[in-house]
Design a protein around this motif. Structure first.
Motif, PDB file in Angstrom:
ATOM      1  N   VAL A 128       0.841  -1.207   0.000  1.00  0.00           N
ATOM      2  CA  VAL A 128       0.000   0.000   0.000  1.00  0.00           C
ATOM      3  C   VAL A 128       0.869   1.246   0.000  1.00  0.00           C
ATOM      4  N   GLN A 129       1.918   1.206   0.853  1.00  0.00           N
ATOM      5  CA  GLN A 129       2.826   2.350   0.920  1.00  0.00           C
ATOM      6  C   GLN A 129       3.522   2.567  -0.424  1.00  0.00           C
ATOM      7  N   SER A 130       3.936   1.441  -1.052  1.00  0.00           N
ATOM      8  CA  SER A 130       4.582   1.553  -2.353  1.00  0.00           C
ATOM      9  C   SER A 130       3.626   2.114  -3.397  1.00  0.00           C
ATOM     10  N   GLU A 131       2.358   1.665  -3.322  1.00  0.00           N
ATOM     11  CA  GLU A 131       1.355   2.176  -4.256  1.00  0.00           C
ATOM     12  C   GLU A 131       1.178   3.682  -4.083  1.00  0.00           C
ATOM     13  N   LYS A 132       1.155   4.099  -2.826  1.00  0.00           N
ATOM     14  CA  LYS A 132       1.002   5.536  -2.561  1.00  0.00           C
ATOM     15  C   LYS A 132       2.189   6.318  -3.147  1.00  0.00           C
ATOM     16  N   MET A 133       3.399   5.780  -2.880  1.00  0.00           N
ATOM     17  CA  MET A 133       4.590   6.467  -3.387  1.00  0.00           C
ATOM     18  C   MET A 133       4.608   6.470  -4.918  1.00  0.00           C
ATOM     19  N   SER A 134       4.146   5.335  -5.488  1.00  0.00           N
ATOM     20  CA  SER A 134       4.101   5.263  -6.950  1.00  0.00           C
ATOM     21  C   SER A 134       3.128   6.295  -7.518  1.00  0.00           C
ATOM     22  N   SER A 135       1.958   6.404  -6.878  1.00  0.00           N
ATOM     23  CA  SER A 135       0.970   7.396  -7.341  1.00  0.00           C
ATOM     24  C   SER A 135       1.510   8.810  -7.216  1.00  0.00           C
ATOM     25  N   LEU A 136       2.165   9.049  -6.073  1.00  0.00           N
ATOM     26  CA  LEU A 136       2.746  10.375  -5.868  1.00  0.00           C
ATOM     27  C   LEU A 136       3.813  10.657  -6.935  1.00  0.00           C
ATOM     28  N   GLY A 137       4.624   9.630  -7.232  1.00  0.00           N
ATOM     29  CA  GLY A 137       5.659   9.809  -8.251  1.00  0.00           C
ATOM     30  C   GLY A 137       5.055  10.117  -9.613  1.00  0.00           C
ATOM     31  N   GLN A 138       3.949   9.387  -9.946  1.00  0.00           N
ATOM     32  CA  GLN A 138       3.283   9.636 -11.224  1.00  0.00           C
ATOM     33  C   GLN A 138       2.731  11.070 -11.296  1.00  0.00           C
ATOM     34  N   MET A 139       2.160  11.492 -10.151  1.00  0.00           N
ATOM     35  CA  MET A 139       1.610  12.849 -10.122  1.00  0.00           C
ATOM     36  C   MET A 139       2.721  13.893 -10.292  1.00  0.00           C
ATOM     37  N   VAL A 140       3.810  13.690  -9.574  1.00  0.00           N
ATOM     38  CA  VAL A 140       4.945  14.629  -9.675  1.00  0.00           C
ATOM     39  C   VAL A 140       5.496  14.629 -11.099  1.00  0.00           C
ATOM     40  N   ALA A 141       5.575  13.393 -11.678  1.00  0.00           N
ATOM     41  CA  ALA A 141       6.084  13.308 -13.059  1.00  0.00           C
ATOM     42  C   ALA A 141       5.167  14.051 -14.021  1.00  0.00           C
ATOM     43  N   GLY A 142       3.859  13.930 -13.781  1.00  0.00           N
ATOM     44  CA  GLY A 142       2.900  14.634 -14.648  1.00  0.00           C
ATOM     45  C   GLY A 142       3.042  16.141 -14.541  1.00  0.00           C
ATOM     46  N   VAL A 143       3.153  16.602 -13.278  1.00  0.00           N
ATOM     47  CA  VAL A 143       3.310  18.045 -13.052  1.00  0.00           C
ATOM     48  C   VAL A 143       4.606  18.530 -13.713  1.00  0.00           C
ATOM     49  N   ALA A 144       5.675  17.724 -13.504  1.00  0.00           N
ATOM     50  CA  ALA A 144       6.963  18.106 -14.093  1.00  0.00           C
ATOM     51  C   ALA A 144       6.869  18.163 -15.617  1.00  0.00           C
ATOM     52  N   HIS A 145       6.112  17.196 -16.188  1.00  0.00           N
ATOM     53  CA  HIS A 145       5.941  17.171 -17.635  1.00  0.00           C
ATOM     54  C   HIS A 145       5.215  18.426 -18.125  1.00  0.00           C
ATOM     55  N   GLU A 146       4.161  18.786 -17.367  1.00  0.00           N
ATOM     56  CA  GLU A 146       3.381  19.956 -17.760  1.00  0.00           C
ATOM     57  C   GLU A 146       4.231  21.235 -17.670  1.00  0.00           C
ATOM     58  N   ILE A 147       5.095  21.273 -16.685  1.00  0.00           N
ATOM     59  CA  ILE A 147       5.977  22.456 -16.540  1.00  0.00           C
ATOM     60  C   ILE A 147       7.086  22.411 -17.585  1.00  0.00           C
ATOM     61  N   ASN A 148       7.545  21.188 -17.831  1.00  0.00           N
ATOM     62  CA  ASN A 148       8.695  21.031 -18.726  1.00  0.00           C
ATOM     63  C   ASN A 148       8.389  21.469 -20.158  1.00  0.00           C
ATOM     64  N   ASN A 149       7.222  21.274 -20.657  1.00  0.00           N
ATOM     65  CA  ASN A 149       6.865  21.623 -22.049  1.00  0.00           C
ATOM     66  C   ASN A 149       7.022  23.134 -22.313  1.00  0.00           C
ATOM     67  N   PRO A 150       6.339  23.976 -21.534  1.00  0.00           N
ATOM     68  CA  PRO A 150       6.504  25.411 -21.815  1.00  0.00           C
ATOM     69  C   PRO A 150       7.931  25.886 -21.550  1.00  0.00           C
ATOM     70  N   VAL A 151       8.559  25.290 -20.538  1.00  0.00           N
ATOM     71  CA  VAL A 151       9.934  25.705 -20.248  1.00  0.00           C
ATOM     72  C   VAL A 151      10.836  25.376 -21.434  1.00  0.00           C
ATOM     73  N   ASN A 152      10.666  24.167 -21.969  1.00  0.00           N
ATOM     74  CA  ASN A 152      11.455  23.764 -23.130  1.00  0.00           C
ATOM     75  C   ASN A 152      11.137  24.661 -24.349  1.00  0.00           C
ATOM     76  N   PHE A 153       9.850  25.002 -24.476  1.00  0.00           N
ATOM     77  CA  PHE A 153       9.475  25.895 -25.601  1.00  0.00           C
ATOM     78  C   PHE A 153      10.188  27.247 -25.491  1.00  0.00           C
ATOM     79  N   ILE A 154      10.103  27.752 -24.250  1.00  0.00           N
ATOM     80  CA  ILE A 154      10.749  29.054 -24.020  1.00  0.00           C
ATOM     81  C   ILE A 154      12.254  28.946 -24.225  1.00  0.00           C
ATOM     82  N   TYR A 155      12.784  27.845 -23.607  1.00  0.00           N
ATOM     83  CA  TYR A 155      14.244  27.679 -23.692  1.00  0.00           C
ATOM     84  C   TYR A 155      14.691  27.515 -25.154  1.00  0.00           C
ATOM     85  N   GLY A 156      13.886  26.737 -25.906  1.00  0.00           N
ATOM     86  CA  GLY A 156      14.266  26.499 -27.298  1.00  0.00           C
ATOM     87  C   GLY A 156      14.137  27.757 -28.197  1.00  0.00           C
TER      88      GLY A 156
END
Length: 357
Positions: free
Chosen positions: A316-344
């Motif tokens: 259960v703890q691993s599932e929670k951490m996995s879900s949290l990781g997926q959420m963080v990865a999603g947020v990072a992805h959403e931030i990463n796109n515009p940042v990469n656009f700007i950077y590029g």
């Protein structure tokens, strides 16, 4: 002595007729409720040829029909010496039904007594002529009556022995069918075994004879650490005059250990104050070891269940951490796109700005 009353009586009636030279000699015994006198053996003796003619038995005289005669043989200390049986007040009751039809003139009747109780009568009868009975006749007849009494006692003893043997056989048959060892032993004295069934061999490896003749006791085989508990349980049951049931370990003849279940009850002999224990012992080793296995398996199962619960918690703890990781990865992805656009596009933007400037 052998208890064969019929054979002994035939010997005695024959010997009496031959010795005293009488035509009829018979031995009669009361039936169980003393309502009739039954002929065990009556010998007819031929004086002329000095030979036995025949033996009879099965004749009965009803006590109620001859009250005076039976009163005499019950109460008088001396034998009935009736030289003229037709006129003697003690025997005249037999005149019409017994004496006249058989032409009996004289009678010598001796009561047969066992332990002071009249059990029958020895009857000597003179046929055809009257006879003056002599003291020698009376003495010999008394001796025969005493022999009959001994034969009756031997028969009764043989019957009692046969009854005891039959009862003991039935008891042993019953005991042998009981799934356990039946016992009786002295308690709180020497623990001496009075009775033990053969089934004890299957439990302890010792034959029953070891307990009955060699002094072996249950106490000597009880596992040392169980002894105090066993003794306390038995003492409590005896003090409260109740039954007891207990389980303990017993060491067998090979040094192995058996679990046994003992069920018994104390019996106090008021005459001598000795307490006996009657009961039965069952070998419950198989059931006890099965219970131990069940307990062990239950403990193993509890440990496995606890481990499973811990594993589930970790999952259960691993599932929670996995879900949290997926959420963080999603947020990072959403931030990463515009940042990469700007950077590029920074270099391009910079060139355009320079051109505009």
């Amino acid at each position: 002595r052998q208890g064969n009353l019929q054979e002994a009586v035939r010997e005695m009636t024959t010997a009496t007729a031959e010795t005293l030279m009488v035509e009829r000699a018979s031995i009669w015994l009361y039936n169980p409720d003393k309502t009739s006198l039954d002929c065990v053996d009556l010998v007819e003796y031929n004086l002329m040829h000095s030979a036995v003619q025949q033996h009879h038995s099965g004749i009965s005289l009803a006590v109620a029909q001859y009250p005076t005669y039976f009163q005499a043989i019950e109460t008088e200390d001396k034998p009935i010496l009736a030289c003229d049986a037709h006129t003697d007040p003690r025997t005249c009751e037999f005149t019409e039904t017994y004496l006249k039809p058989l032409n009996i003139q004289s009678m010598l009747d001796v009561p047969i007594r066992v332990s002071g109780q009249t059990v029958g009568v020895l009857c000597l009868e003179q046929v055809g002529t009257t006879r003056q009975w002599t003291p020698e006749d009376e003495s010999f007849a008394r001796s025969i009556a005493d022999l009959v009494a001994l034969a009756v006692e031997a028969r009764d003893r043989k019957r009692a022995e046969d009854a005891i043997a039959s009862s003991e056989k039935q008891f042993r048959t019953l005991v042998s069918n009981i799934p356990g060892a039946v016992f009786r032993y002295h308690y709180d004295t020497d623990w001496r075994v009075d009775f033990i069934s053969e089934a004890i061999f299957e439990i302890t490896g010792y034959p029953a004879a070891d307990f009955l003749t060699k002094g072996r006791t249950f106490a000597s085989m009880i596992y040392p650490s169980d002894w105090q508990r066993v003794e306390q349980c038995i003492r409590y049951a005896i003090a409260h005059q109740g039954a007891y049931v207990l389980e303990y370990r017993m060491i067998d003849a090979n040094g192995g250990m058996h679990w046994v279940s003992e069920k018994g009850q104390g019996i106090l002999n008021a005459a001598d104050g000795i307490c006996y224990l009657d009961g039965v012992i069952f070998d419950v080793s198989e059931r006890k070891y099965a219970e131990m296995q069940v307990v062990q398996k239950s403990q193993d199962l509890e440990r496995a269940l606890a481990e499973l619960r811990r594993t589930q918690a970790q999952i259960v703890q691993s599932e929670k951490m996995s879900s949290l990781g997926q959420m963080v990865a999603g947020v990072a992805h959403e931030i990463n796109n515009p940042v990469n656009f700007i950077y590029g596009n920074i270099s391009h933007a910079n060139d355009h700005i320079q051109n505009l400037i």
